[in-house]
Design a protein around this motif. Structure first.
Motif, PDB file in Angstrom:
ATOM      1  N   PRO A 154       8.968   9.730   8.630  1.00  0.00           N
ATOM      2  CA  PRO A 154       8.345   8.695   9.475  1.00  0.00           C
ATOM      3  C   PRO A 154       6.902   9.029   9.835  1.00  0.00           C
ATOM      4  CG  PRO A 154      10.592   9.083  10.192  1.00  0.00           C
ATOM      5  CD  PRO A 154      10.299  10.125   9.149  1.00  0.00           C
ATOM      6  N   ARG A 155       6.639  10.293  10.106  1.00  0.00           N
ATOM      7  CA  ARG A 155       5.274  10.688  10.446  1.00  0.00           C
ATOM      8  C   ARG A 155       4.340  10.490   9.251  1.00  0.00           C
ATOM      9  NH1 ARG A 155       3.564  16.538  13.129  1.00  0.00           N
ATOM     10  NH2 ARG A 155       1.317  16.099  13.334  1.00  0.00           N
ATOM     11  N   GLU A 156       4.807  10.838   8.064  1.00  0.00           N
ATOM     12  CA  GLU A 156       3.981  10.661   6.865  1.00  0.00           C
ATOM     13  C   GLU A 156       3.731   9.188   6.581  1.00  0.00           C
ATOM     14  OE1 GLU A 156       5.201  14.662   4.296  1.00  0.00           O
ATOM     15  OE2 GLU A 156       6.454  12.850   4.178  1.00  0.00           O
ATOM     16  N   LEU A 157       4.743   8.350   6.776  1.00  0.00           N
ATOM     17  CA  LEU A 157       4.550   6.923   6.563  1.00  0.00           C
ATOM     18  C   LEU A 157       3.529   6.361   7.539  1.00  0.00           C
ATOM     19  CD1 LEU A 157       5.291   4.375   5.049  1.00  0.00           C
ATOM     20  CD2 LEU A 157       7.245   4.067   6.597  1.00  0.00           C
ATOM     21  N   ASP A 158       3.604   6.795   8.782  1.00  0.00           N
ATOM     22  CA  ASP A 158       2.608   6.374   9.770  1.00  0.00           C
ATOM     23  C   ASP A 158       1.204   6.809   9.345  1.00  0.00           C
ATOM     24  OD1 ASP A 158       4.403   5.106  11.407  1.00  0.00           O
ATOM     25  OD2 ASP A 158       4.633   6.803  12.790  1.00  0.00           O
ATOM     26  N   ARG A 159       1.097   8.018   8.818  1.00  0.00           N
ATOM     27  CA  ARG A 159      -0.201   8.513   8.372  1.00  0.00           C
ATOM     28  C   ARG A 159      -0.721   7.694   7.186  1.00  0.00           C
ATOM     29  NH1 ARG A 159      -5.162   9.640   8.943  1.00  0.00           N
ATOM     30  NH2 ARG A 159      -6.022  11.163   7.476  1.00  0.00           N
ATOM     31  N   MET A 160       0.152   7.337   6.250  1.00  0.00           N
ATOM     32  CA  MET A 160      -0.282   6.511   5.116  1.00  0.00           C
ATOM     33  C   MET A 160      -0.741   5.139   5.586  1.00  0.00           C
ATOM     34  SD  MET A 160       2.067   7.344   1.767  1.00  0.00           S
ATOM     35  CE  MET A 160       3.683   7.295   2.541  1.00  0.00           C
ATOM     36  N   ARG A 161      -0.027   4.562   6.547  1.00  0.00           N
ATOM     37  CA  ARG A 161      -0.473   3.279   7.104  1.00  0.00           C
ATOM     38  C   ARG A 161      -1.860   3.420   7.724  1.00  0.00           C
ATOM     39  NH1 ARG A 161       5.368   1.741   8.927  1.00  0.00           N
ATOM     40  NH2 ARG A 161       5.062   3.313  10.542  1.00  0.00           N
ATOM     41  N   GLN A 162      -2.076   4.524   8.425  1.00  0.00           N
ATOM     42  CA  GLN A 162      -3.361   4.761   9.065  1.00  0.00           C
ATOM     43  C   GLN A 162      -4.470   4.910   8.023  1.00  0.00           C
ATOM     44  OE1 GLN A 162      -3.480   8.315  11.451  1.00  0.00           O
ATOM     45  NE2 GLN A 162      -5.626   8.054  12.019  1.00  0.00           N
ATOM     46  N   VAL A 163      -4.186   5.641   6.955  1.00  0.00           N
ATOM     47  CA  VAL A 163      -5.177   5.846   5.894  1.00  0.00           C
ATOM     48  C   VAL A 163      -5.549   4.518   5.244  1.00  0.00           C
ATOM     49  CG1 VAL A 163      -5.549   6.879   3.620  1.00  0.00           C
ATOM     50  CG2 VAL A 163      -4.526   8.243   5.459  1.00  0.00           C
TER      51      VAL A 163
END
Length: 379
Positions: free
Chosen positions: A170-179
């Motif tokens: 979930p944290r990585e998905l949030d980071r990809m959305r942010q990127v």
């Protein structure tokens, strides 16, 4: 007085109407007047500081190359005469889910190696950017054509998750959305995917949907090279149509074809799928090419599991005799996902370029011909 009048051109304006003869007035880099021959009869024709006689010539708006791999070529040759001389005035870069921004130092090196076959090594380019905005600033330094950039989903995944075949946390998905959001804010027009290329192909539908939601928030579009153009092609089209509709995101299908033998005669099914979605309110467009072959790197044909972990891991697997035989079975018998689910036909795969000059003799040969020349016939 305006800057330029292009006199007596046969104008093809892109509307689909017949060509017409006209004087076209340009000022400040914009078309400010079109005077058709009939309208000019009996009245004063437009004048400008400079006149260009286009008698017998066709004049049209600049062409948009919706699928260009000129990401480094524009920096090497800002005049870009190879495209500009053909009338191309806008190129859409960042295609197939792999390009050079956004990156960090690690990811940049990995991506450069992964797509050296598309764009060259880049040793002659100063990679002084890391973000989408910094890359676009480099292009703004003075290129002869306009450029639009798609955020490459595979590069985003490499940056955040790496080259492993797994779902993001979930944290990585949030980071990809942010990127993705940062890239859109910095000037990108959408996001691309290469769903037969690693690591982008490791993304499941739900992950892609979430990233497309972000793209939609910024009014961008999704441009996938989808999971298969061979076996399962229609299902691959259905996937990207469905996920973009769920995300509320416009969809542009990259080099949309049904050109593998297993799909012979099935183009009407694809058109019916798209027409149904369009009738239901979907925003879909596509591009294609007027020839039957495709062009990519040989490593792209490998099964995805053989490329997991990046180039070094791929080479390690190929050097192991047992693993190499397993790879060969996937390629030649069952059909790998990298080869669109169909067995590779070595007699049709032609080598168009090599990185090692010592292998130059193989350029222009098929893989089968090269193997036989080396005394290594393929079955």
């Amino acid at each position: 007085m305006e800057e330029l009048v292009i006199r007596d051109a046969d104008v093809v304006d892109g509307s689909g109407d017949d060509a017409y003869r006209a004087d076209v007035v340009v000022d400040g880099g914009r078309i400010v007047g079109i005077v058709k021959e009939a309208a000019a009869a009996g009245c004063q024709r437009p004048k400008a500081r400079r006149e260009l006689d286009a008698e017998g010539l066709v004049l049209s708006p600049g062409f948009i190359d919706m699928h260009a791999h000129s990401d480094l070529a524009l920096l090497r040759d800002p005049d870009h005469s190879a495209k500009a001389a053909q009338g191309v005035t806008l190129e859409v870069l960042g295609q197939d889910g792999l390009s050079y921004a956004p990156v960090d130092d690690r990811t940049l090196g990995e991506v450069r190696r992964a797509i050296v076959g598309w764009n060259g090594s880049g040793d002659d380019v100063d990679f002084d950017w890391r973000s989408v905005g910094e890359y676009l600033d480099r292009l703004d330094g003075g290129i002869a054509v306009n450029a639009a950039y798609l955020i490459p989903q595979g590069t985003v995944r490499a940056l955040v998750v790496g080259w492993e075949d797994r779902e993001p946390t979930p944290r990585e998905l949030d980071r990809m959305r942010q990127v993705v959001a940062e890239g859109m804010e910095q000037g990108a027009v959408g996001m691309s995917s290469g769903l037969t290329y690693t690591p982008g192909m490791y993304a499941r539908r739900a992950e892609l949907t979430e990233l497309c939601r972000v793209v939609a928030e910024y009014g961008g579009y999704y441009c996938p090279h989808h999971r298969s153009y061979g076996a399962g092609a229609l299902q691959a089209y259905e996937e990207v149509v469905a996920l973009t509709r769920e995300a509320g995101c416009a969809l542009h299908l990259a080099h949309a074809t049904m050109n593998f033998g297993v799909n012979k005669g099935r183009a009407p099914e694809l058109l019916a799928l798209l027409d149904e979605a369009l009738d239901a309110g979907a925003d879909i467009s596509l591009d294609t090419y007027p020839y039957t072959p495709g062009c990519t790197t040989l490593v792209a044909l490998l099964p995805s599991w053989a490329s997991e972990g990046g180039p070094e891991e791929t080479l390690r697997r190929l050097a192991d005799e047992e693993t190499a035989e397993r790879i060969r079975h996937h390629l030649e018998v069952t059909g790998s996902d990298g080869c669109h689910g169909v067995p590779v036909e070595w007699e049709t795969i032609e080598i168009s370029g090599v990185g090692d000059p010592a292998l130059g003799a193989h350029v222009g040969r098929t893989v089968l011909e090269s193997a036989r020349a080396r005394g290594e016939p393929l079955v």
